[in-house]
Design a protein around this motif. Structure first.
Motif, PDB file in Angstrom:
ATOM      1  N   TYR A  78     -46.522  62.291  32.926  1.00  0.00           N
ATOM      2  CA  TYR A  78     -46.494  61.846  34.317  1.00  0.00           C
ATOM      3  C   TYR A  78     -47.826  61.200  34.658  1.00  0.00           C
ATOM      4  CZ  TYR A  78     -42.433  64.891  34.856  1.00  0.00           C
ATOM      5  OH  TYR A  78     -41.197  65.482  34.718  1.00  0.00           O
TER       6      TYR A  78
ATOM      7  N   GLU B 199     -44.219  52.434  36.587  1.00  0.00           N
ATOM      8  CA  GLU B 199     -43.168  51.458  36.876  1.00  0.00           C
ATOM      9  C   GLU B 199     -43.667  50.028  36.627  1.00  0.00           C
ATOM     10  OE1 GLU B 199     -39.797  51.679  40.220  1.00  0.00           O
ATOM     11  OE2 GLU B 199     -41.800  51.341  41.029  1.00  0.00           O
TER      12      GLU B 199
ATOM     13  N   SER C  93     -38.296  55.895  28.121  1.00  0.00           N
ATOM     14  CA  SER C  93     -37.560  55.766  29.371  1.00  0.00           C
ATOM     15  C   SER C  93     -38.545  56.063  30.498  1.00  0.00           C
ATOM     16  CB  SER C  93     -36.411  56.778  29.392  1.00  0.00           C
ATOM     17  OG  SER C  93     -35.821  56.842  30.668  1.00  0.00           O
ATOM     18  N   CYS C  94     -38.571  55.192  31.504  1.00  0.00           N
ATOM     19  CA  CYS C  94     -39.547  55.363  32.578  1.00  0.00           C
ATOM     20  C   CYS C  94     -38.887  55.475  33.948  1.00  0.00           C
ATOM     21  CB  CYS C  94     -40.513  54.173  32.617  1.00  0.00           C
ATOM     22  SG  CYS C  94     -41.557  54.043  31.168  1.00  0.00           S
ATOM     23  N   GLY C  95     -39.477  56.294  34.773  1.00  0.00           N
ATOM     24  CA  GLY C  95     -39.152  56.338  36.189  1.00  0.00           C
ATOM     25  C   GLY C  95     -40.335  55.755  36.929  1.00  0.00           C
ATOM     26  N   LYS C  96     -40.493  56.104  38.190  1.00  0.00           N
ATOM     27  CA  LYS C  96     -41.626  55.595  38.966  1.00  0.00           C
ATOM     28  C   LYS C  96     -42.956  56.067  38.382  1.00  0.00           C
ATOM     29  CE  LYS C  96     -39.365  55.022  43.416  1.00  0.00           C
ATOM     30  NZ  LYS C  96     -39.567  53.606  43.587  1.00  0.00           N
TER      31      LYS C  96
ATOM     32  N   CYS D 227     -42.913  58.755  35.707  1.00  0.00           N
ATOM     33  CA  CYS D 227     -42.619  59.583  34.538  1.00  0.00           C
ATOM     34  C   CYS D 227     -42.280  58.717  33.334  1.00  0.00           C
ATOM     35  CB  CYS D 227     -41.446  60.503  34.845  1.00  0.00           C
ATOM     36  SG  CYS D 227     -40.998  61.589  33.482  1.00  0.00           S
TER      37      CYS D 227
ATOM     38  N   ARG E 241     -40.671  59.250  29.636  1.00  0.00           N
ATOM     39  CA  ARG E 241     -39.928  60.205  28.820  1.00  0.00           C
ATOM     40  C   ARG E 241     -39.732  59.647  27.412  1.00  0.00           C
ATOM     41  NH1 ARG E 241     -37.824  59.912  33.891  1.00  0.00           N
ATOM     42  NH2 ARG E 241     -36.486  58.186  33.274  1.00  0.00           N
TER      43      ARG E 241
END
Length: 137
Positions: free
Chosen positions: A80, A93, A103-106, A108, A110
């Motif tokens: 994170y 992001e 794999s990305c979030g805002k 995170c 992964r």
């Protein structure tokens, strides 16, 4: 997955991991410590957090969170990076296209294996996050 309640230090967190995940998160932990020694590690919400501190959102929510965090999750490992740039863009992001086969979030990132993560780019973002204010502050 949150750490067990008796896991109260990053060292204990890493020691409790299965061998393959322990190696990857230990490597990341050491790299983060070397890249941003001023962000002290600790435990925060069952994960390893670096630069743990208070936050308060515009809506009035408050608590304690970290600028950078590491977690062993059920299906993956997670890094994170909880910061936004001067244009209010989440660092992860904004740079997801450079981080590797992840794999990305805002905030995170992964991944299943450390080799999937472009560690140089991730550490570049960790260093940038260390210079920015806490999210929500």
């Amino acid at each position: 997955m949150k750490a067990a309640p008796d896991v109260t230090t990053p060292t204990a967190y890493l020691a409790a991991l299965p061998p393959e995940r322990k190696a990857a998160l230990t490597t990341l932990h050491r790299a983060i410590r070397q890249a941003v020694p001023k962000l002290k590690p600790g435990m925060c919400h069952g994960m390893i957090g670096y630069g743990i501190g208070p936050y308060k959102t515009k809506s009035g929510c408050s608590g304690e969170w970290f600028k950078v965090g590491l977690a062993n999750q059920k299906n993956n490992l997670a890094l994170y990076i909880c910061s936004v740039d001067a244009d209010s863009r989440y660092l992860v992001e904004r740079e997801a296209h450079r981080l590797g086969k992840v794999s990305c979030g805002k905030s995170c990132i992964r991944f299943k294996k450390l080799e999937q993560l472009d560690l140089d780019v991730a550490l570049e973002l960790v260093k940038e996050a260390a210079t920015l204010p806490m999210l929500g502050v």
